[in-house]
Design a protein around this motif. Structure first.
Motif, short mmCIF file in Angstrom:
data_model
loop_
_atom_site.label_atom_id
_atom_site.label_comp_id
_atom_site.label_asym_id
_atom_site.label_seq_id
_atom_site.Cartn_x
_atom_site.Cartn_y
_atom_site.Cartn_z
N TYR A 193 0.86 -1.18 0.00
CA TYR A 193 0.00 0.00 0.00
C TYR A 193 0.90 1.23 0.00
N TRP A 194 0.29 2.42 -0.04
CA TRP A 194 1.10 3.64 0.08
C TRP A 194 1.78 3.71 1.43
N ASP A 195 1.32 2.86 2.36
CA ASP A 195 1.91 2.78 3.69
C ASP A 195 3.44 2.63 3.60
N PRO B 112 -6.53 10.83 1.65
CA PRO B 112 -6.16 9.85 2.68
C PRO B 112 -7.32 9.59 3.65
N GLN C 1 -8.32 9.78 9.21
CA GLN C 1 -6.88 9.87 9.47
C GLN C 1 -6.37 11.17 8.87
N SER D 145 -8.06 5.08 11.51
CA SER D 145 -7.01 4.32 10.80
C SER D 145 -5.83 4.27 11.75
C1 BGC Z 1 -6.12 3.36 5.63
C2 BGC Z 1 -5.23 3.49 4.41
C3 BGC Z 1 -4.17 2.41 4.48
C4 BGC Z 1 -4.80 1.02 4.65
C5 BGC Z 1 -3.77 -0.04 4.89
C6 BGC Z 1 -6.72 1.96 5.69
O1 BGC Z 1 -7.50 1.83 6.83
O2 BGC Z 1 -7.17 4.29 5.57
O3 BGC Z 1 -4.61 4.75 4.38
O4 BGC Z 1 -3.40 2.44 3.32
O5 BGC Z 1 -5.65 1.04 5.78
O6 BGC Z 1 -3.03 0.21 6.05
#
Ligand code: BGC
Length: 759
Positions: free
Chosen positions: A358-360, A488, A603, A637
């Protein structure tokens, strides 16, 4: 909100007492991993109570066909599922004919789990009464070797505490495993062979569709009460389950030990024809070394990890335990050795979130890995995206973008977008920004100026091309706008002009243009190669600059405030404190419709931009935006509290920063969101690290210089953290009296609150 049954200890996670309602949560918390494979803390022996069996092999997934009501053009074809792999840990026992099952025993006492984060070893012990004449004690130790990607070790000791026991042992590998998370209940694994040769059980399986080969293997030994090693077990093979059986008689007070070596051999790194040789080599070497040496090696592998990444907190054991747990789990999930792998939001601890990347990774994890590992690790994370650039261009083309525009996926395994949800996940195109920002961040931190010319520039250009096509010029606004996005904050879908997305798009366009110009000037030969490869048109960069100059940003008409998106002020702007506590978290109590209409922010969104582009905004501007948006933020989040904690520290709101720190760092240990049984929040753990190092430590790199601005939370006596800064090991110690920096590089100057300090 929080609920913890775990003991506080600076280096250990400890659970005492057996409570069947906690089994699934503890299976997550005591998970093990070595960067290549991982597993939840399932019991070795049969357990018929509520449990979530899970073992995972890095990079191995199943492309599960997307499930949506009404298919629309551009939907991702599949949702990649992290695969629950065959089980190699199983050791069933029958004591005097009675199966050992903690759910069925007459009594379970002295139950204890200990995860020793210093050595990476997990121990579970208990006493089980099977009938009025028979009580046994079990002490099971387990670890996944940090220095051998495909080796796991179990030492399972059984002692007859009361009465003599006939112990029937069945150690097995088992292929019949299903995923909890599956769209159509398809079978994911195709088992090709199950063998037992030279005492090694081996199951060769292949994933359907994606055709990943994996060997699940194991070998079992028994050490008798007299200390004899028995290795000739009776092999049984049936229905993709291979087992090894043995019986041992224990007189009262005697003990025997089952040793099991096993794990997964991943076909991505070892061709299937080598599976058997590799498995045999692993078990032979493990046996030759013996338990003592194996434990010592594991301990020393972890010692060197801690040597470069430990954070010490004095005077607050809860905070200390929490940050070590976060660092420990990050190291269990990803070690940077294999550029094919990445960091999944749940790591190897659960199935939720399916795909791995993910972008994480770029927005949250990269800083941790850059600062605590050798430079190649950060570079490998960037290379992962470079290697998927063609797919990102294909992803964009599927949506109608042309000429090399690249849209990286929000969720991916192989570079293709692979998620079920369109409005939320798919329209979060801001991820492209985080991927570009990571390139900048990497060069800024490491000083490695070779990555952009070699690879990064192509990614930057692909991303800039995407933004240039994704905006449109509004005659009404006399500016470029960006319509139909999700920022986000996933509690707003399909909005116009999300401030964060517009801001990061503007930054990407400017940065890509600068880097292109720099490369053309400094390395004309390399740039000439790229002109052809990328079909570059001289006017492209000028067009990007025009868009960047004329980007539209939603603003409050009367106050000096950026608005999260167009129309944000139409909402009823009541703070989160107005929500009834029994309605929190809102995502578990409110309809989606109600959430979308509400002003509540999942978030950091606008504030995510203030975090990334710290130097673009002065303190007063940050203060205004923090005071406006934080009270509307529900932090639902796991990625939310860390960013807010960092910003609160910058604003000297130390109590708020500390509370948010505890919330992020103990999210799983204290199960704040009541969902730890699904797995751990791995990527937010890197955010926790940021809230200490970048937040309380105030670390940043400016013009190739390392800066810190430490602030000590009241609850702490002192804290220290370690960094690898451009090859120099740096330690920063912050006490109530002073800040000390230790390193041995005479060239390195570290600035504290703007002043150079001597180490
Ligand atoms: C968040 C996203 C994140 C994903 C995975 C979601 O709950 O809103 O920003 O990429 O979880 O961690």
């Amino acid at each position: 909100m929080k609920s913890s049954y775990l003991k506080t200890h600076p280096w250990k996670i400890i659970e005492e007492g057996f409570d069947p309602t906690r089994v699934k949560s503890s299976e997550s918390i005591f998970s093990l991993g070595n960067g290549s494979m991982g597993q939840r803390a399932n019991f070795e022996e049969t357990y018929t109570g509520d449990s979530f069996q899970g073992s995972y092999v890095g990079g191995v997934y199943y492309p599960d066909k997307t499930k949506v009501g009404w298919w629309k053009n551009g939907y991702p074809e599949f949702f990649a599922k992290v695969l629950n792999a065959p089980n190699w840990i199983g050791i069933n026992l029958a004591i005097n004919g009675i199966p050992l099952d903690l759910n069925q025993c007459k009594a379970v006492s002295s139950f204890r789990r200990v995860l020793d984060m210093q050595s990476g070893i997990y121990t579970r012990s208990f006493e089980a009464q099977l009938d009025s004449n028979t009580t046994i004690e079990v002490v099971a130790k387990r670890f996944l070797a940090m220095n051998e990607a495909s080796l796991g070790v179990i030492q399972y000791q059984v002692k007859a505490l009361h009465g003599s026991c006939n112990v029937d042992i069945e150690s097995y590998v088992e292929g019949k495993i299903t995923n909890q998370d599956s769209n159509w209940d398809d079978p994911f694994w195709n088992h090709l062979s199950a063998t037992h040769t030279d005492g090694v059980m081996l199951l060769h399986s292949q994933t359907f569709k994606s055709e990943f080969d994996v060997a699940t293997y194991a070998q079992t030994h028994l050490i008798t009460p007299q200390g004899e090693l028995v290795s000739d077990f009776e092999p049984v093979s049936q229905d993709w389950r291979v087992s090894q059986k043995q019986t041992q008689l224990l007189k009262e007070g005697e003990q025997c030990t089952v040793l099991k070596f096993g794990g997964y051999i991943n076909g991505m790194n070892h061709p299937p024809e080598t599976f058997e040789t590799r498995a045999k080599k692993n078990v032979k070497e493990a046996l030759n070394k013996g338990m003592e040496q194996l434990l010592a090696e594991q301990h020393s592998a972890w010692a060197s990890i801690w040597e470069s990444s430990d954070i010490e907190i004095k005077g607050d054991d809860q905070a200390q335990q929490a940050i070590r747990f976060n660092i420990f789990q990050l190291n269990q999930t990803y070690n940077g050795k294999d550029p094919k792998l990445n960091i999944g939001p749940k790591g190897f601890t659960g199935e939720k979130y399916g795909g791995s990347t993910y972008w994480d990774t770029e927005a949250y994890c990269l800083p941790f890995y850059m600062a605590t590992k050798p430079q190649e690790v950060g570079r490998n994370l960037l290379k992962y995206r470079y290697n998927q650039l063609d797919k990102a261009i294909e992803n964009a083309a599927k949506l109608g973008f042309t000429k090399g525009a690249a849209l990286y996926p929000m969720v991916t395994m192989n570079g293709e977008e692979c998620h079920n949800e369109w409005e939320i996940t798919f329209e979060e195109i801001h991820r492209n920004g985080a991927i570009a920002f990571a390139i900048y961040n990497y060069e800024r931190y490491t000083g490695d100026t070779t990555y952009i010319p070699e690879m990064g520039i192509e990614v930057l250009i692909g991303i800039a091309r995407f933004w240039a096509q994704r905006v449109n010029y509004s005659d009404f606004q006399k500016a470029y706008v960006m319509l139909g996005v999700t920022g986000p904050n996933e509690y707003e879908n399909n909005v116009n002009n999300n401030w964060y997305t517009n801001y990061i798009a503007q930054w990407c366009l400017t940065y890509a243009a600068e880097q292109q110009e720099k490369l053309a000037q400094t390395q004309p030969q390399r740039w000439n190669e790229l002109i052809e490869k990328l079909d570059w048109k001289a006017e492209e960069a000028d067009h990007w600059k025009t868009i960047a100059d004329q980007m539209y940003f939603p603003k409050h008409p009367e106050q000096d405030l950026f608005l999260q998106q167009d129309g944000f002020l139409d909402k009823t702007l009541l703070p989160v404190s107005a929500i009834r506590t029994d309605e929190r978290p809102i995502n578990q109590h409110w309809s989606w419709d109600r959430i979308l209409r509400s002003p509540y922010i999942k978030q950091a969104d606008v504030l995510q931009g203030f975090y990334l582009f710290q130097s673009d905004f002065d303190r007063e501007t940050l203060q205004r935006h923090f005071d406006f948006y934080e009270p509307l933020t529900v932090h639902e989040s796991s990625l939310s509290p860390c960013i807010h904690s960092i910003l609160a520290t910058r604003l000297d709101k130390m109590q708020k920063a500390y509370e948010l720190y505890l919330q992020t760092s103990r999210l799983d240990l204290d199960d704040y969101n009541k969902e730890v049984e699904e797995g751990l929040h791995i990527t937010s753990m890197a955010g926790t690290w940021m809230s200490i190092v970048e937040g309380f430590g105030g670390l940043r790199v400016e013009r190739n210089q390392l800066h810190i601005d430490p602030k000590l939370p009241d609850a702490w006596e002192a804290f220290s953290f370690k960094l690898n800064f451009r090859g120099t090991a740096v330690k920063v110690e912050v006490t109530k009296e002073k800040v000390a920096v230790f390193h041995t590089n005479p060239e390195l100057i570290v600035y504290c609150n703007g002043n150079p300090i001597n180490s």
